[in-house]
Design a protein around this motif. Structure first.
Motif, mmCIF file in Angstrom:
data_model
loop_
_atom_site.group_PDB
_atom_site.id
_atom_site.type_symbol
_atom_site.label_atom_id
_atom_site.label_comp_id
_atom_site.label_asym_id
_atom_site.label_seq_id
_atom_site.Cartn_x
_atom_site.Cartn_y
_atom_site.Cartn_z
ATOM 1 N N ASP A 137 0.876 -1.309 0.075
ATOM 2 C CA ASP A 137 0.010 0.031 -0.113
ATOM 3 C C ASP A 137 0.916 1.423 0.130
ATOM 4 O O ASP A 137 0.397 2.258 -0.467
ATOM 5 N N ASP A 138 1.989 1.433 0.727
ATOM 6 C CA ASP A 138 2.841 2.483 0.724
ATOM 7 C C ASP A 138 3.715 2.552 -0.573
ATOM 8 O O ASP A 138 4.768 3.503 -0.796
ATOM 9 N N GLY A 139 3.777 1.734 -1.644
ATOM 10 C CA GLY A 139 4.173 1.972 -2.945
ATOM 11 C C GLY A 139 5.548 0.809 -2.676
ATOM 12 O O GLY A 139 6.166 0.718 -4.066
ATOM 13 N N THR A 140 5.974 0.394 -1.752
ATOM 14 C CA THR A 140 7.205 -0.727 -1.727
ATOM 15 C C THR A 140 6.647 -1.866 -2.768
ATOM 16 O O THR A 140 5.671 -2.321 -2.455
ATOM 17 N N ILE A 141 7.801 -2.377 -3.373
ATOM 18 C CA ILE A 141 7.585 -3.400 -4.279
ATOM 19 C C ILE A 141 8.537 -4.507 -4.185
ATOM 20 O O ILE A 141 9.770 -4.248 -3.845
ATOM 21 N N LEU A 182 13.744 -5.811 -2.955
ATOM 22 C CA LEU A 182 12.694 -5.041 -2.374
ATOM 23 C C LEU A 182 12.887 -3.510 -2.338
ATOM 24 O O LEU A 182 13.901 -3.054 -1.934
ATOM 25 N N ALA A 183 12.165 -2.879 -3.121
ATOM 26 C CA ALA A 183 12.581 -1.428 -3.483
ATOM 27 C C ALA A 183 11.348 -0.757 -2.755
ATOM 28 O O ALA A 183 10.193 -0.785 -3.059
ATOM 29 N N GLY A 184 11.823 0.498 -1.984
ATOM 30 C CA GLY A 184 10.988 1.363 -1.558
ATOM 31 C C GLY A 184 11.357 2.845 -1.631
ATOM 32 O O GLY A 184 12.268 3.168 -2.446
ATOM 33 N N LYS A 185 10.798 3.834 -1.072
ATOM 34 C CA LYS A 185 11.102 5.116 -1.171
ATOM 35 C C LYS A 185 12.514 5.506 -0.477
ATOM 36 O O LYS A 185 13.186 4.708 0.526
ATOM 37 N N TYR A 186 13.148 6.693 -0.836
ATOM 38 C CA TYR A 186 14.210 7.028 -0.172
ATOM 39 C C TYR A 186 14.478 7.074 1.079
ATOM 40 O O TYR A 186 13.710 7.919 1.796
ATOM 41 N N GLN A 187 15.012 6.216 1.859
ATOM 42 C CA GLN A 187 15.271 6.062 3.257
ATOM 43 C C GLN A 187 16.651 5.909 3.704
ATOM 44 O O GLN A 187 16.921 4.786 4.222
ATOM 45 N N PRO A 188 17.662 6.743 3.768
ATOM 46 C CA PRO A 188 19.117 6.439 3.860
ATOM 47 C C PRO A 188 19.307 6.079 5.271
ATOM 48 O O PRO A 188 20.433 5.276 5.771
ATOM 49 N N HIS A 189 18.609 6.613 6.168
ATOM 50 C CA HIS A 189 19.200 6.679 7.695
ATOM 51 C C HIS A 189 18.215 5.222 8.367
ATOM 52 O O HIS A 189 18.864 4.928 9.299
#
Length: 232
Positions: A126-130, A149-156
């Protein structure tokens, strides 16, 4: 008297002839002068026309730069590599985990296809993670061709708590004895920054290299498994 008239006539005739010659030369010279500026003006006009057309390639060049190649596809995990072997027990665990009713309340869509030659899965949350992976079956053995597993940019803080259990299962499938500890060591490992716009962290598991790549420009953080022993 007649002699004087004759002399005057000869002088006047000579003068007229001289004047005609001078007028003819002047006309030719003036015509030449009149032509030269016209040629120069045309050249200048042509030059102005050419210079006016010069900005067009610059505009085209500027247009091309608006559609750059994504940075993340240049990183190690996105290069072509040989598939890595996965034991039957791990393959079974993969199917049981992702192909049934796991986290249905968080899943937006799921695609699964299996043949005699292998299977592939694409799950969108639902949050766009694939979650996207593919296994080939060769001589009754399974080899992982792709696992990401690909998600939004979250480096920390890579991925959120909703997906932590998925990550731990992926790491367990990769051969990590303690997935939670393995993940903590992965996100604490040195960052590779030689790939423009991205930071990369890697840790070798039993069956695969685990790669954590974050690219700010592409707004992506990927957790990938691949064969580190093959040369891309």
């Amino acid at each position: 008297m007649n002699t004087m008239k004759l002399a005057l006539t000869l002088v006047i005739t000579a003068l007229l002839t001289a004047c005609d010659a001078t007028s003819s030369d002047s006309l030719t010279l003036d015509s030449g002068k009149a032509i030269e500026p016209a040629v120069t003006l045309d050249e200048q006009s042509s030059a102005r026309s050419v210079s006016t057309a010069k900005p067009e390639p610059q505009i085209q060049q500027g247009f091309n730069t608006t559609d750059p190649v994504p940075f993340i596809i240049r990183t190690p995990a996105k290069q072509a590599r040989e598939p890595f072997f996965l034991p039957d027990e791990n393959v079974k665990e993969t199917k049981n985990l992702f192909h049934k009713d796991y986290s249905l309340n968080q899943i937006n869509s799921k695609q699964f296809d299996e043949t005699a030659y292998g299977f592939f899965v694409v799950i969108q949350y639902d949050d766009g993670t694939i979650l996207d992976y593919s296994l080939d079956k060769v001589n009754n053995k399974y080899f992982v061709k792709r696992f990401t597993l690909a998600g939004k940019y979250q480096p920390h803080e890579p991925f959120n708590n909703i997906h932590k259990d998925i990550i731990y299962k992926i790491l367990e499938i990769s051969g990590a004895d303690d997935p939670e500890l393995f993940f903590q060591e992965l996100i604490s490992s040195p960052k590779i920054t030689k790939y423009k716009g991205c930071t990369i962290q890697q840790k070798q598991s039993k069956y695969a290299m685990v790669d954590l790549t974050s690219c700010e420009f592409d707004n992506r953080t990927d957790l990938s498994l691949y064969n580190s022993k093959s040369n891309p």
